[in-house]
Design an enzyme around this catalytic site. Structure first.
Site, short mmCIF file in Angstrom:
data_model
loop_
_atom_site.label_atom_id
_atom_site.label_comp_id
_atom_site.label_asym_id
_atom_site.label_seq_id
_atom_site.Cartn_x
_atom_site.Cartn_y
_atom_site.Cartn_z
CG ASN A 209 -0.05 0.47 2.21
OD1 ASN A 209 0.73 0.30 2.68
ND2 ASN A 209 -0.35 -1.32 3.29
CE LYS A 288 8.45 -11.95 -14.42
NZ LYS A 288 9.08 -11.30 -15.43
CG ASP A 307 -6.12 -6.53 13.63
OD1 ASP A 307 -5.76 -6.25 14.62
OD2 ASP A 307 -7.13 -5.78 13.07
CB ILE A 308 0.26 -6.68 14.21
CG1 ILE A 308 0.39 -7.56 13.37
CG2 ILE A 308 1.24 -6.44 15.52
CD1 ILE A 308 1.66 -6.61 12.76
CG PHE A 325 -2.76 5.65 13.53
CD1 PHE A 325 -1.84 5.04 14.58
CD2 PHE A 325 -2.68 6.40 13.45
CE1 PHE A 325 -1.42 5.91 14.96
CE2 PHE A 325 -1.42 7.64 13.28
CZ PHE A 325 -1.18 7.48 14.55
CE LYS A 343 -8.80 -3.42 14.15
NZ LYS A 343 -7.28 -3.36 13.67
O1 C5P Z 1 -9.38 -3.13 10.94
P1 C5P Z 1 -8.13 -2.22 10.39
O2 C5P Z 1 -7.12 -2.62 9.36
O3 C5P Z 1 -8.58 -0.68 9.68
O4 C5P Z 1 -7.03 -1.44 11.60
C1 C5P Z 1 -6.24 -0.18 11.74
C2 C5P Z 1 -4.88 -0.29 12.84
O5 C5P Z 1 -4.88 -2.09 13.27
C3 C5P Z 1 -4.32 0.43 12.44
O6 C5P Z 1 -3.84 0.76 13.87
C4 C5P Z 1 -2.79 -0.90 12.07
O7 C5P Z 1 -1.46 -0.56 12.66
C5 C5P Z 1 -3.62 -2.13 13.46
N1 C5P Z 1 -3.76 -3.64 12.14
C6 C5P Z 1 -2.78 -4.36 12.49
N2 C5P Z 1 -2.36 -5.56 11.86
C7 C5P Z 1 -3.17 -6.39 10.94
C8 C5P Z 1 -4.45 -5.19 10.46
C9 C5P Z 1 -4.38 -4.05 10.98
O8 C5P Z 1 -1.43 -3.75 13.48
N3 C5P Z 1 -3.20 -6.95 10.28
#
Ligand code: C5P
Length: 403
Positions: A209, A288, A307-308, A325, A343
Protein backbone atom coordinates in the site's frame (compact mmCIF):
# COMPACT_ATOMS: atom_id res chain seq x y z
CA UNK A 1 20.69 26.66 36.42
CA UNK A 2 18.68 24.45 34.12
CA UNK A 3 21.37 23.67 31.57
CA UNK A 4 23.82 22.49 34.20
CA UNK A 5 25.94 19.54 32.92
CA UNK A 6 24.79 20.13 29.33
CA UNK A 7 27.42 20.44 26.60
CA UNK A 8 26.00 22.63 23.86
CA UNK A 9 27.61 23.41 20.52
CA UNK A 10 26.67 26.81 19.14
CA UNK A 11 27.21 26.99 15.38
CA UNK A 12 27.52 30.53 14.06
CA UNK A 13 27.17 31.14 10.34
CA UNK A 14 27.75 34.23 8.23
CA UNK A 15 24.76 36.52 8.59
CA UNK A 16 24.30 39.96 10.08
CA UNK A 17 22.45 38.32 13.00
CA UNK A 18 25.76 36.71 14.06
CA UNK A 19 26.06 39.45 16.71
CA UNK A 20 23.01 37.92 18.43
CA UNK A 21 24.99 34.68 18.83
CA UNK A 22 27.13 36.52 21.40
CA UNK A 23 24.01 37.16 23.53
CA UNK A 24 22.93 33.56 22.98
CA UNK A 25 26.26 32.17 24.24
CA UNK A 26 26.14 34.45 27.29
CA UNK A 27 22.56 33.37 28.10
CA UNK A 28 23.42 29.66 27.69
CA UNK A 29 26.43 30.06 30.02
CA UNK A 30 24.19 31.81 32.53
CA UNK A 31 21.99 28.70 32.57
CA UNK A 32 25.04 26.60 33.42
CA UNK A 33 25.80 25.09 29.99
CA UNK A 34 29.29 24.26 28.80
CA UNK A 35 29.34 26.01 25.40
CA UNK A 36 31.64 25.35 22.46
CA UNK A 37 31.36 27.82 19.61
CA UNK A 38 32.02 26.71 16.04
CA UNK A 39 32.11 29.40 13.38
CA UNK A 40 32.00 29.16 9.61
CA UNK A 41 34.57 31.24 7.71
CA UNK A 42 31.81 33.66 6.69
CA UNK A 43 30.72 34.17 10.31
CA UNK A 44 34.17 35.57 11.15
CA UNK A 45 33.46 38.58 8.90
CA UNK A 46 30.53 39.49 11.17
CA UNK A 47 31.81 38.81 14.68
CA UNK A 48 35.27 38.06 16.05
CA UNK A 49 36.47 34.73 17.35
CA UNK A 50 37.91 36.58 20.35
CA UNK A 51 34.45 37.81 21.41
CA UNK A 52 33.01 34.32 21.21
CA UNK A 53 36.04 32.81 22.98
CA UNK A 54 35.72 35.30 25.85
CA UNK A 55 31.99 34.62 26.25
CA UNK A 56 32.14 30.83 25.94
CA UNK A 57 35.43 30.28 27.77
CA UNK A 58 36.77 28.04 24.99
CA UNK A 59 38.75 28.84 21.84
CA UNK A 60 36.46 28.96 18.83
CA UNK A 61 36.82 26.05 16.39
CA UNK A 62 36.26 26.23 12.68
CA UNK A 63 38.69 23.99 10.81
CA UNK A 64 38.11 20.27 10.38
CA UNK A 65 41.64 18.89 10.48
CA UNK A 66 44.27 20.86 12.32
CA UNK A 67 47.82 19.51 12.68
CA UNK A 68 47.80 20.46 16.37
CA UNK A 69 44.62 18.55 17.20
CA UNK A 70 45.21 15.46 19.34
CA UNK A 71 43.42 12.83 17.35
CA UNK A 72 42.51 14.50 14.08
CA UNK A 73 38.93 13.34 14.60
CA UNK A 74 37.83 16.19 16.84
CA UNK A 75 34.60 16.61 14.93
CA UNK A 76 33.47 13.06 15.60
CA UNK A 77 34.42 13.25 19.29
CA UNK A 78 32.64 16.55 19.72
CA UNK A 79 29.57 15.44 17.79
CA UNK A 80 29.05 12.43 20.01
CA UNK A 81 29.72 14.36 23.23
CA UNK A 82 27.20 17.16 22.61
CA UNK A 83 23.78 17.22 24.30
CA UNK A 84 22.50 19.64 21.65
CA UNK A 85 23.66 21.66 18.69
CA UNK A 86 22.11 25.04 18.01
CA UNK A 87 22.96 26.85 14.79
CA UNK A 88 22.14 30.52 15.26
CA UNK A 89 22.03 32.31 12.99
CA UNK A 90 21.54 29.63 10.33
CA UNK A 91 21.95 31.15 6.88
CA UNK A 92 20.14 29.88 3.79
CA UNK A 93 23.52 28.70 2.52
CA UNK A 94 24.34 26.60 5.59
CA UNK A 95 20.83 25.13 5.67
CA UNK A 96 21.24 24.11 2.02
CA UNK A 97 24.66 22.58 2.69
CA UNK A 98 23.32 20.58 5.63
CA UNK A 99 20.29 19.46 3.65
CA UNK A 100 22.65 18.27 0.89
CA UNK A 101 24.62 16.22 3.44
CA UNK A 102 27.78 18.24 2.87
CA UNK A 103 30.61 18.20 5.41
CA UNK A 104 32.94 20.78 3.90
CA UNK A 105 33.67 22.67 7.11
CA UNK A 106 33.81 21.77 10.79
CA UNK A 107 30.24 22.82 11.55
CA UNK A 108 28.61 20.76 8.79
CA UNK A 109 30.90 17.78 9.54
CA UNK A 110 29.81 17.86 13.19
CA UNK A 111 26.16 18.14 12.21
CA UNK A 112 26.50 15.10 9.98
CA UNK A 113 28.21 13.07 12.71
CA UNK A 114 25.93 14.19 15.56
CA UNK A 115 23.42 11.95 17.33
CA UNK A 116 22.01 14.66 19.63
CA UNK A 117 19.05 16.96 18.84
CA UNK A 118 19.96 19.71 16.38
CA UNK A 119 18.21 23.09 16.43
CA UNK A 120 18.46 25.74 13.72
CA UNK A 121 17.47 29.38 14.11
CA UNK A 122 17.33 30.70 10.55
CA UNK A 123 18.02 34.36 9.81
CA UNK A 124 17.95 35.87 6.37
CA UNK A 125 16.35 38.45 4.12
CA UNK A 126 12.58 38.00 3.82
CA UNK A 127 12.69 36.99 0.13
CA UNK A 128 15.41 34.42 0.80
CA UNK A 129 13.27 33.07 3.66
CA UNK A 130 10.11 32.87 1.55
CA UNK A 131 11.93 31.28 -1.42
CA UNK A 132 10.50 27.79 -1.97
CA UNK A 133 14.05 26.39 -2.15
CA UNK A 134 14.75 27.55 1.42
CA UNK A 135 11.33 26.34 2.60
CA UNK A 136 11.90 22.99 0.91
CA UNK A 137 15.31 22.66 2.58
CA UNK A 138 13.77 23.42 5.97
CA UNK A 139 11.00 20.92 5.45
CA UNK A 140 13.55 18.26 4.49
CA UNK A 141 15.64 19.05 7.57
CA UNK A 142 12.53 18.79 9.77
CA UNK A 143 11.84 15.41 8.25
CA UNK A 144 15.36 14.40 9.25
CA UNK A 145 14.49 15.40 12.83
CA UNK A 146 16.01 18.90 12.96
CA UNK A 147 14.04 21.41 15.05
CA UNK A 148 13.49 24.76 13.41
CA UNK A 149 13.20 27.80 15.67
CA UNK A 150 11.23 30.02 13.35
CA UNK A 151 12.45 33.54 12.63
CA UNK A 152 10.44 36.50 13.81
CA UNK A 153 8.84 39.18 11.69
CA UNK A 154 10.17 42.69 11.95
CA UNK A 155 12.69 45.22 10.73
CA UNK A 156 15.59 43.63 8.85
CA UNK A 157 19.14 44.86 8.34
CA UNK A 158 18.52 45.06 4.57
CA UNK A 159 15.76 47.62 5.18
CA UNK A 160 12.88 45.20 4.56
CA UNK A 161 10.20 44.48 7.14
CA UNK A 162 9.04 40.88 7.15
CA UNK A 163 9.82 37.36 8.34
CA UNK A 164 13.50 36.41 8.57
CA UNK A 165 14.83 38.03 11.75
CA UNK A 166 16.57 35.48 13.95
CA UNK A 167 14.54 34.53 17.05
CA UNK A 168 15.66 36.50 20.09
CA UNK A 169 18.44 34.73 22.09
CA UNK A 170 16.34 34.61 25.27
CA UNK A 171 13.51 32.85 23.38
CA UNK A 172 15.99 30.33 22.00
CA UNK A 173 17.41 29.65 25.46
CA UNK A 174 13.91 29.26 27.01
CA UNK A 175 13.03 26.81 24.25
CA UNK A 176 16.25 24.81 24.70
CA UNK A 177 15.81 24.66 28.47
CA UNK A 178 12.31 23.24 28.00
CA UNK A 179 13.38 20.82 25.28
CA UNK A 180 16.47 19.48 27.00
CA UNK A 181 14.85 19.01 30.39
CA UNK A 182 11.42 17.75 29.38
CA UNK A 183 11.78 13.97 29.44
CA UNK A 184 8.45 12.78 30.83
CA UNK A 185 8.82 9.40 29.11
CA UNK A 186 12.18 8.59 30.74
CA UNK A 187 12.14 4.98 31.93
CA UNK A 188 9.25 4.05 29.63
CA UNK A 189 9.49 1.61 26.73
CA UNK A 190 7.50 2.48 23.59
CA UNK A 191 7.08 0.02 20.72
CA UNK A 192 5.85 1.50 17.42
CA UNK A 193 5.01 -0.22 14.14
CA UNK A 194 5.26 1.92 11.01
CA UNK A 195 5.16 1.86 7.23
CA UNK A 196 3.48 -0.66 4.94
CA UNK A 197 3.94 -4.40 4.83
CA UNK A 198 4.79 -6.24 1.62
CA UNK A 199 3.13 -9.57 0.98
CA UNK A 200 4.89 -11.66 -1.63
CA UNK A 201 3.00 -13.09 -4.62
CA UNK A 202 6.05 -14.64 -6.25
CA UNK A 203 9.81 -13.86 -6.12
CA UNK A 204 9.33 -10.52 -7.94
CA UNK A 205 5.81 -9.33 -7.09
CA UNK A 206 4.04 -8.28 -3.94
CA UNK A 207 0.89 -6.71 -2.52
CA UNK A 208 1.41 -3.49 -0.57
CA UNK A 209 0.00 0.00 0.00
CA UNK A 210 0.96 3.68 -0.15
CA UNK A 211 2.10 4.13 3.47
CA UNK A 212 5.30 6.21 3.60
CA UNK A 213 6.06 5.54 7.28
CA UNK A 214 6.27 9.30 7.98
CA UNK A 215 3.62 9.33 10.72
CA UNK A 216 5.09 6.38 12.64
CA UNK A 217 8.63 7.71 12.29
CA UNK A 218 7.52 11.13 13.60
CA UNK A 219 5.92 9.45 16.63
CA UNK A 220 9.11 7.46 17.22
CA UNK A 221 11.20 10.65 17.05
CA UNK A 222 8.92 12.48 19.49
CA UNK A 223 8.81 9.55 21.93
CA UNK A 224 12.57 9.30 21.92
CA UNK A 225 13.05 13.05 22.37
CA UNK A 226 10.66 12.87 25.32
CA UNK A 227 12.98 10.36 26.94
CA UNK A 228 11.46 6.96 26.04
CA UNK A 229 13.34 3.85 25.00
CA UNK A 230 11.86 3.35 21.51
CA UNK A 231 11.67 0.25 19.35
CA UNK A 232 10.52 1.11 15.82
CA UNK A 233 9.33 -1.93 13.88
CA UNK A 234 9.18 -0.79 10.30
CA UNK A 235 7.98 -2.16 7.01
CA UNK A 236 9.92 -1.12 3.87
CA UNK A 237 10.08 2.70 3.62
CA UNK A 238 12.39 5.28 2.02
CA UNK A 239 12.93 7.61 4.96
CA UNK A 240 15.72 7.57 7.56
CA UNK A 241 14.93 6.44 11.09
CA UNK A 242 15.76 8.72 14.05
CA UNK A 243 19.25 7.73 15.22
CA UNK A 244 18.20 7.36 18.84
CA UNK A 245 15.67 4.55 18.31
CA UNK A 246 16.15 0.81 17.90
CA UNK A 247 15.06 0.09 14.32
CA UNK A 248 13.78 -3.38 13.44
CA UNK A 249 13.19 -3.84 9.72
CA UNK A 250 10.48 -6.25 8.61
CA UNK A 251 8.75 -7.04 5.33
CA UNK A 252 5.49 -8.93 5.82
CA UNK A 253 2.68 -8.76 8.40
CA UNK A 254 3.79 -12.10 9.83
CA UNK A 255 7.37 -10.76 10.28
CA UNK A 256 5.92 -7.64 11.90
CA UNK A 257 3.87 -9.70 14.34
CA UNK A 258 6.83 -11.82 15.43
CA UNK A 259 9.07 -8.73 15.84
CA UNK A 260 6.29 -7.09 17.88
CA UNK A 261 5.84 -10.16 20.07
CA UNK A 262 9.53 -10.31 20.82
CA UNK A 263 9.71 -6.62 21.84
CA UNK A 264 6.39 -6.35 23.69
CA UNK A 265 7.57 -7.65 27.10
CA UNK A 266 8.08 -4.68 29.49
CA UNK A 267 6.54 -2.33 26.92
CA UNK A 268 4.54 0.57 28.43
CA UNK A 269 3.03 1.99 25.24
CA UNK A 270 2.35 0.13 22.00
CA UNK A 271 1.47 2.25 18.97
CA UNK A 272 0.32 0.39 15.89
CA UNK A 273 0.83 2.95 13.15
CA UNK A 274 1.75 0.50 10.38
CA UNK A 275 -0.55 0.04 7.43
CA UNK A 276 -0.53 -3.73 7.75
CA UNK A 277 -1.85 -5.65 4.75
CA UNK A 278 -5.06 -7.34 5.83
CA UNK A 279 -4.49 -10.30 3.49
CA UNK A 280 -1.54 -12.28 2.15
CA UNK A 281 -1.27 -14.87 -0.62
CA UNK A 282 -2.28 -18.33 0.48
CA UNK A 283 0.49 -19.86 -1.64
CA UNK A 284 3.55 -17.83 -2.62
CA UNK A 285 4.76 -19.09 -5.98
CA UNK A 286 8.40 -20.20 -5.85
CA UNK A 287 8.91 -19.19 -9.47
CA UNK A 288 7.82 -16.01 -11.24
CA UNK A 289 4.24 -16.52 -12.41
CA UNK A 290 4.14 -16.51 -16.22
CA UNK A 291 1.33 -15.06 -18.27
CA UNK A 292 -0.16 -17.67 -20.52
CA UNK A 293 -1.62 -17.04 -23.96
CA UNK A 294 -4.97 -18.68 -23.32
CA UNK A 295 -6.29 -16.82 -20.25
CA UNK A 296 -7.16 -13.12 -19.80
CA UNK A 297 -7.48 -13.30 -16.04
CA UNK A 298 -5.82 -14.85 -13.06
CA UNK A 299 -6.87 -15.48 -9.49
CA UNK A 300 -4.76 -15.18 -6.39
CA UNK A 301 -6.21 -16.74 -3.28
CA UNK A 302 -5.72 -14.55 -0.24
CA UNK A 303 -5.87 -15.45 3.43
CA UNK A 304 -6.28 -13.13 6.38
CA UNK A 305 -3.17 -11.76 8.06
CA UNK A 306 -2.85 -11.73 11.84
CA UNK A 307 -4.16 -8.50 13.38
CA UNK A 308 -1.15 -7.23 15.32
CA UNK A 309 -2.99 -4.46 17.17
CA UNK A 310 -5.77 -6.76 18.26
CA UNK A 311 -3.28 -9.46 19.30
CA UNK A 312 -1.39 -7.00 21.53
CA UNK A 313 -4.63 -5.43 22.82
CA UNK A 314 -5.87 -8.83 24.03
CA UNK A 315 -2.63 -10.05 25.63
CA UNK A 316 -3.02 -10.87 29.31
CA UNK A 317 0.12 -8.82 30.07
CA UNK A 318 -0.78 -6.11 27.58
CA UNK A 319 1.10 -2.78 27.69
CA UNK A 320 -0.48 -0.06 29.87
CA UNK A 321 -1.50 1.79 26.74
CA UNK A 322 -2.39 0.34 23.34
CA UNK A 323 -2.90 2.77 20.48
CA UNK A 324 -4.10 2.06 16.96
CA UNK A 325 -4.79 4.00 13.80
CA UNK A 326 -7.85 3.94 11.59
CA UNK A 327 -7.23 4.92 8.00
CA UNK A 328 -10.75 5.25 6.69
CA UNK A 329 -12.35 6.57 3.54
CA UNK A 330 -15.88 6.77 5.00
CA UNK A 331 -17.75 6.69 8.36
CA UNK A 332 -14.52 7.65 10.06
CA UNK A 333 -15.92 8.16 13.56
CA UNK A 334 -18.13 5.08 13.59
CA UNK A 335 -15.30 2.85 12.39
CA UNK A 336 -12.79 4.34 14.82
CA UNK A 337 -15.08 3.74 17.79
CA UNK A 338 -15.72 0.17 16.63
CA UNK A 339 -11.97 -0.46 16.49
CA UNK A 340 -11.46 0.92 19.96
CA UNK A 341 -13.68 -1.91 21.22
CA UNK A 342 -12.88 -4.78 18.86
CA UNK A 343 -9.10 -4.37 19.22
CA UNK A 344 -9.27 -3.65 22.94
CA UNK A 345 -7.30 -0.44 22.35
CA UNK A 346 -7.13 2.61 24.64
CA UNK A 347 -6.85 5.08 21.82
CA UNK A 348 -7.64 5.09 18.10
CA UNK A 349 -6.28 7.84 15.88
CA UNK A 350 -8.49 8.26 12.85
CA UNK A 351 -7.58 9.88 9.59
CA UNK A 352 -9.63 10.20 6.49
CA UNK A 353 -7.30 8.91 3.79
CA UNK A 354 -9.68 9.89 0.99
CA UNK A 355 -8.44 13.49 1.48
CA UNK A 356 -5.40 13.48 -0.83
CA UNK A 357 -3.95 16.72 0.58
CA UNK A 358 -3.05 14.95 3.83
CA UNK A 359 -2.47 11.38 5.01
CA UNK A 360 -0.44 8.76 3.12
CA UNK A 361 2.88 10.09 1.83
CA UNK A 362 2.15 13.71 2.70
CA UNK A 363 4.09 15.70 5.33
CA UNK A 364 0.86 16.78 7.01
CA UNK A 365 -2.06 14.89 8.44
CA UNK A 366 -5.53 15.64 9.78
CA UNK A 367 -6.44 13.39 12.67
CA UNK A 368 -9.05 12.84 15.34
CA UNK A 369 -7.95 11.12 18.53
CA UNK A 370 -10.64 8.89 20.08
CA UNK A 371 -9.90 7.45 23.48
CA UNK A 372 -11.64 5.48 26.17
CA UNK A 373 -11.22 8.32 28.69
CA UNK A 374 -11.42 11.65 26.82
CA UNK A 375 -13.52 13.59 24.38
CA UNK A 376 -12.35 13.30 20.74
CA UNK A 377 -9.63 15.81 19.79
CA UNK A 378 -9.17 17.15 16.26
CA UNK A 379 -5.95 18.34 14.62
CA UNK A 380 -6.41 19.66 11.10
CA UNK A 381 -3.67 19.73 8.43
CA UNK A 382 -0.81 19.67 10.93
CA UNK A 383 2.82 18.66 10.18
CA UNK A 384 3.36 15.00 11.06
CA UNK A 385 6.38 15.80 13.23
CA UNK A 386 4.24 18.11 15.37
CA UNK A 387 1.55 15.43 15.54
CA UNK A 388 4.20 13.03 16.87
CA UNK A 389 4.44 15.21 20.00
CA UNK A 390 0.66 15.74 20.17
CA UNK A 391 0.10 11.97 20.12
CA UNK A 392 2.81 11.24 22.70
CA UNK A 393 1.43 13.93 25.00
CA UNK A 394 -2.06 12.37 24.70
CA UNK A 395 -0.49 9.00 25.53
CA UNK A 396 1.21 10.48 28.58
CA UNK A 397 -1.91 11.98 30.03
CA UNK A 398 -3.95 8.84 29.38
CA UNK A 399 -1.23 6.68 30.91
CA UNK A 400 -1.37 8.87 34.03
CA UNK A 401 -5.19 8.44 34.07
CA UNK A 402 -4.92 4.66 33.76
CA UNK A 403 -2.52 4.37 36.70
O1 C5P B 1 -8.77 -3.03 11.07
P1 C5P B 1 -7.89 -2.01 10.45
O2 C5P B 1 -6.84 -2.62 9.58
O3 C5P B 1 -8.58 -0.91 9.74
O4 C5P B 1 -7.18 -1.33 11.72
C1 C5P B 1 -6.12 -0.45 11.62
C2 C5P B 1 -5.26 -0.55 12.84
O5 C5P B 1 -4.95 -1.91 13.10
C3 C5P B 1 -3.92 0.14 12.68
O6 C5P B 1 -3.49 0.58 13.94
C4 C5P B 1 -3.03 -0.97 12.16
O7 C5P B 1 -1.68 -0.71 12.47
C5 C5P B 1 -3.57 -2.18 12.89
N1 C5P B 1 -3.51 -3.45 12.15
C6 C5P B 1 -2.69 -4.44 12.62
N2 C5P B 1 -2.65 -5.65 11.97
C7 C5P B 1 -3.40 -5.87 10.88
C8 C5P B 1 -4.24 -4.86 10.39
C9 C5P B 1 -4.25 -3.65 11.05
O8 C5P B 1 -2.00 -4.26 13.60
N3 C5P B 1 -3.33 -7.02 10.26
Amino acid sequence: MSLHNKFIIVGVTGGIAAYKAAYLVRALKKQGADVQVIMTEAAKSFITELTMQALSGHPVLSETLKPQSNSGIEHIEMATKADAIIIAPATANTLARIRAGMANDLLTAIVLAATCPIYVAPAMNENMWKNPITQDNLKALQNYGFKVISPETGFQACGATGPGRMAEPEHIVDYLVRQLNYRPLAGKKVVITAGPTKEAIDPVRFISNHSSGKMGYAIADAASNLGAEVVLISGPVRIPAPTSVKLVNVISAEDMLSATESHIPHCDIFISCAAVADFRCKNISEQKIKKTGDTDSMTIELVKNPDILSTVGHLSNRPGLVVGFAAETQNVEENALKKLKSKNADMIIANNVSDKSVGFNSDNNSITIYSTTREPANYINTPKNELGYVIMNHCLSQLDNNV
